[in-house]
Structures are given as structure tokens and as C-alpha cells.
Design a protein around this motif. Structure first.
Motif, PDB file in Angstrom:
ATOM      1  N   LEU A  31       5.202 -25.123  38.024  1.00 35.59           N
ATOM      2  CA  LEU A  31       6.334 -26.186  38.006  1.00 35.59           C
ATOM      3  C   LEU A  31       7.405 -25.954  36.934  1.00 35.59           C
ATOM      4  CD1 LEU A  31       7.393 -28.783  39.143  1.00 35.59           C
ATOM      5  CD2 LEU A  31       5.782 -30.037  37.815  1.00 35.59           C
ATOM      6  N   ALA A  32       6.759 -25.385  35.798  1.00 36.13           N
ATOM      7  CA  ALA A  32       7.569 -25.240  34.759  1.00 36.13           C
ATOM      8  C   ALA A  32       8.793 -24.044  34.974  1.00 36.13           C
ATOM      9  CB  ALA A  32       6.933 -24.835  33.630  1.00 36.13           C
ATOM     10  N   ALA A  33       8.219 -23.099  35.876  1.00 32.93           N
ATOM     11  CA  ALA A  33       8.936 -21.976  36.249  1.00 32.93           C
ATOM     12  C   ALA A  33      10.425 -22.238  37.118  1.00 32.93           C
ATOM     13  CB  ALA A  33       8.206 -20.786  36.610  1.00 32.93           C
ATOM     14  N   VAL A  34       9.417 -23.244  38.171  1.00 31.99           N
ATOM     15  CA  VAL A  34      10.532 -23.643  39.105  1.00 31.99           C
ATOM     16  C   VAL A  34      11.511 -24.542  38.534  1.00 31.99           C
ATOM     17  CG1 VAL A  34      10.552 -25.199  41.126  1.00 31.99           C
ATOM     18  CG2 VAL A  34       8.762 -23.831  41.060  1.00 31.99           C
ATOM     19  N   GLN A  35      11.226 -25.496  37.708  1.00 33.62           N
ATOM     20  CA  GLN A  35      12.259 -26.208  36.974  1.00 33.62           C
ATOM     21  C   GLN A  35      13.230 -25.478  36.012  1.00 33.62           C
ATOM     22  OE1 GLN A  35       9.750 -29.771  35.556  1.00 33.62           O
ATOM     23  NE2 GLN A  35       9.853 -30.473  37.570  1.00 33.62           N
ATOM     24  N   SER A  36      12.663 -24.437  35.620  1.00 30.43           N
ATOM     25  CA  SER A  36      13.632 -23.709  34.689  1.00 30.43           C
ATOM     26  C   SER A  36      14.748 -22.935  35.745  1.00 30.43           C
ATOM     27  CB  SER A  36      12.969 -22.691  34.015  1.00 30.43           C
ATOM     28  OG  SER A  36      13.588 -21.721  33.500  1.00 30.43           O
ATOM     29  N   THR A  37      14.259 -22.597  36.971  1.00 32.83           N
ATOM     30  CA  THR A  37      15.138 -21.932  37.683  1.00 32.83           C
ATOM     31  C   THR A  37      16.204 -23.002  38.463  1.00 32.83           C
ATOM     32  OG1 THR A  37      13.281 -20.448  38.573  1.00 32.83           O
ATOM     33  CG2 THR A  37      15.319 -20.628  39.888  1.00 32.83           C
ATOM     34  N   ILE A  38      15.635 -24.401  38.494  1.00 37.58           N
ATOM     35  CA  ILE A  38      16.543 -25.348  39.144  1.00 37.58           C
ATOM     36  C   ILE A  38      17.762 -25.571  38.008  1.00 37.58           C
ATOM     37  CG2 ILE A  38      16.645 -27.826  39.801  1.00 37.58           C
ATOM     38  CD1 ILE A  38      14.018 -27.360  41.190  1.00 37.58           C
ATOM     39  N   GLN A  39      17.287 -25.577  37.054  1.00 40.38           N
ATOM     40  CA  GLN A  39      18.060 -25.942  35.605  1.00 40.38           C
ATOM     41  C   GLN A  39      19.126 -25.126  35.622  1.00 40.38           C
ATOM     42  OE1 GLN A  39      15.782 -26.715  32.049  1.00 40.38           O
ATOM     43  NE2 GLN A  39      17.360 -27.749  31.196  1.00 40.38           N
ATOM     44  N   ASN A  40      18.728 -23.587  35.588  1.00 41.60           N
ATOM     45  CA  ASN A  40      19.646 -22.728  35.584  1.00 41.60           C
ATOM     46  C   ASN A  40      20.915 -22.744  36.908  1.00 41.60           C
ATOM     47  OD1 ASN A  40      19.310 -21.319  33.589  1.00 41.60           O
ATOM     48  ND2 ASN A  40      17.825 -20.076  34.330  1.00 41.60           N
ATOM     49  N   ILE A  41      20.480 -23.092  38.109  1.00 39.35           N
ATOM     50  CA  ILE A  41      21.047 -23.281  39.209  1.00 39.35           C
ATOM     51  C   ILE A  41      22.329 -24.365  38.970  1.00 39.35           C
ATOM     52  CG2 ILE A  41      21.371 -24.076  41.693  1.00 39.35           C
ATOM     53  CD1 ILE A  41      18.545 -22.779  41.867  1.00 39.35           C
ATOM     54  N   LEU A  42      21.761 -25.490  38.346  1.00 38.19           N
ATOM     55  CA  LEU A  42      22.621 -26.452  38.360  1.00 38.19           C
ATOM     56  C   LEU A  42      23.555 -26.237  37.066  1.00 38.19           C
ATOM     57  CD1 LEU A  42      20.409 -29.800  38.730  1.00 38.19           C
ATOM     58  CD2 LEU A  42      22.285 -28.755  40.138  1.00 38.19           C
ATOM     59  N   LYS A  43      23.293 -25.725  36.065  1.00 43.95           N
ATOM     60  CA  LYS A  43      24.063 -25.301  34.907  1.00 43.95           C
ATOM     61  C   LYS A  43      25.048 -24.408  35.201  1.00 43.95           C
ATOM     62  CE  LYS A  43      22.640 -22.122  32.126  1.00 43.95           C
ATOM     63  NZ  LYS A  43      21.316 -21.407  31.349  1.00 43.95           N
ATOM     64  N   ASP A  44      24.915 -23.280  36.079  1.00 44.71           N
ATOM     65  CA  ASP A  44      25.828 -22.376  36.503  1.00 44.71           C
ATOM     66  C   ASP A  44      26.838 -22.796  37.526  1.00 44.71           C
ATOM     67  OD1 ASP A  44      24.578 -20.934  34.600  1.00 44.71           O
ATOM     68  OD2 ASP A  44      23.768 -19.392  36.077  1.00 44.71           O
ATOM     69  N   LYS A  45      26.452 -23.682  38.322  1.00 48.16           N
ATOM     70  CA  LYS A  45      27.151 -23.897  39.529  1.00 48.16           C
ATOM     71  C   LYS A  45      27.828 -25.334  39.477  1.00 48.16           C
ATOM     72  CE  LYS A  45      25.887 -19.849  40.806  1.00 48.16           C
ATOM     73  NZ  LYS A  45      26.846 -18.850  40.785  1.00 48.16           N
ATOM     74  N   LEU A  46      27.281 -26.266  38.645  1.00 48.44           N
ATOM     75  CA  LEU A  46      28.050 -27.392  38.967  1.00 48.44           C
ATOM     76  C   LEU A  46      28.935 -28.008  37.514  1.00 48.44           C
ATOM     77  CD1 LEU A  46      25.310 -29.212  40.761  1.00 48.44           C
ATOM     78  CD2 LEU A  46      27.510 -28.371  41.915  1.00 48.44           C
TER      79      LEU A  46
END
Ligand code: TMP
Length: 209
Positions: free
Chosen positions: A194-209
Motif C-alpha cells: 500500500l505504501a508504494a501504491v500511495q507514493s505512486t499516486i502522490q507522484n501522479i497528482l503532484k506532477d499532473k494537477l
């Protein structure tokens, strides 16, 4: 960091059962909120009293079989209520909307899963939704076997969850195929911790929105 000056966006989370959508929906909502934005969390089928009642019909078992086309029409009836009464008003007020499943689920489940022609879904989608679609969609992806194991452990199975493994395999493949067709999709490997999944999600949001 998500910039709080941006207008609200419509984010959807998709994936087969058992990939951990619920905890990630809340994680995303917290990220958005912590960046100073107002956010609402909602789900499909459901999200309004009428749409939640329709959800009850969709997930229940009756003596008569539920036709695939009936599922499709019920889903869009609920979706229209949800979009017009909840999602669009929130976006118009500048809020972000995080929705657990949306139209892509219909293409995956009723299209690939139940076998309704994609063109037919396109037609009803265009009629009911016009050009309205999510700004960003996260597809949580995991092998069907692993996801299945999680469901069996955790819940009483509803009508759709009782489907065979092959049904969910078709759905997974449809999600992966759709992901190639537009830049709004991000596929996240949900078989990671879960921690790795959430870190990926965090990066997606940080970079794209
Ligand atoms: P869930 O939201 O608890 O995962 O359950 C909703 C069920 O409804 C799930 O099995 C997927 C299914 N579904 C469809 O078949 N089509 C749709 O368009 C949506 C939104 C959900």
C-alpha cells in the motif's frame, strides 16, 4: 504539492474488485484536502438517494435474471442523477470530486464483462453525459487471482462479485486497453504494498494537477 489556486477537478478511481480502491480513494481525498482544496468523495453506482437505491437493485439477486442491457440502463439512470445533482454542482463551486468508479467501469463491466457492444455504450454515454468525463482516472491494476483472494477473505459477495474469474480477467484487460487510449489514465500496480501504491499516486497528482 497540488496548487490550491487550481479549480476543482474530477478524479475517478477504477479497477477490478479487491484491488484496494476504497483506501486509495480516501488517500487521494486527503492529499487534495491537505493542499488546501475542498473535496468531496463519492461513488458509483450510487452517490445520491435515487442512485443508491438503483445500486441496491444492481447488486441484489432476484428470481429473474438481470439483463446486461438492464444493468447498463440502470447504471446510466443513476449516473445522470449523480452527475447533475452532486458532481457538476460541486465542480461548479470549485470543489474537487473523487469518485470510486465511473463511466469506465461500464465499458469494462457491461462492455467487456457482459459483452455489450462498446458502440452501444458510446451511444448511451454520449446521450446521457455529452462531453462530460473525468479529468484524471487512476486504474488500480493487479492480477485477477490476487485480487480475488482478497475479496473471498473480506466480504459477503454481491451479485457481481460472484462472477467467474474469467469475467474479471476480461474487465482487467479492458481497463488496460482503455488506458492506452487517452492521457487521462494512469495505471498503478496495486499488487505492490500500500505504501508504494500511495507514493505512486502522490507522484501522479503532484506532477499532473
Ligand atoms: P463496488 O463499487 O463496491 O466495487 O461495487 C460496485 C459493483 O458494480 C462492482 O462489482 C462493479 C459494478 N459496476 C458495474 O458493473 N458497472 C459500472 O458502471 C459501475 C460503476 C460499477
Amino acid at each position: 504539492m497540488i496548487h490550491s489556486t487550481q479549480k476543482g477537478k474530477f478524479i475517478t478511481i477504477e479497477g477490478i474488485e479487491g484491488v484496494g480502491k476504497s483506501s486509495n480513494v480516501n488517500f487521494i481525498a486527503n492529499l487534495i484536502q491537505n493542499a488546501g482544496n475542498e473535496v468531496i468523495v463519492t461513488r458509483e453506482p450510487g452517490g445520491t438517494p435515487i442512485a443508491e437505491a438503483i445500486r441496491g437493485i444492481l447488486l441484489s439477486e432476484f428470481e429473474e435474471t438481470t439483463l446486461a442491457e438492464t444493468e447498463l440502463l440502470l447504471l446510466y439512470a443513476g449516473r445522470l442523477q449523480h452527475v447533475e445533482h452532486v458532481i457538476k454542482p460541486a465542480l461548479n463551486q470549485g470543489k474537487w470530486v473523487v469518485c470510486d468508479r465511473f463511466t469506465d467501469a461500464t465499458y469494462a463491466y457491461q462492455g467487456a464483462g457482459r459483452g455489450i457492444a462498446i458502440e452501444k455504450i458510446d451511444e448511451i454515454n454520449r446521450w446521457a453525459m455529452g462531453n462530460f468525463h473525468p479529468d484524471l482516472t487512476i486504474i488500480l491494476d493487479a492480477p485477477v487471482e490476487a485480487a480475488f483472494e482478497r475479496i473471498q477473505k473480506n466480504r459477503n459477495l454481491d451479485r457481481i462479485e460472484k462472477e467467474k474469474m474469467s469475467f474479471f480477467e476480461k474487465i482487467r484487460q479492458q481497463y488496460l486497453q482503455m488506458a492506452k487510449q487517452s492521457e487521462r489514465y494512469y495505471v498503478v500496480d496495486a499488487s505492490n504494498p500500500l505504501a508504494a501504491v500511495q507514493s505512486t499516486i502522490q507522484n501522479i497528482l503532484k506532477d499532473k494537477l
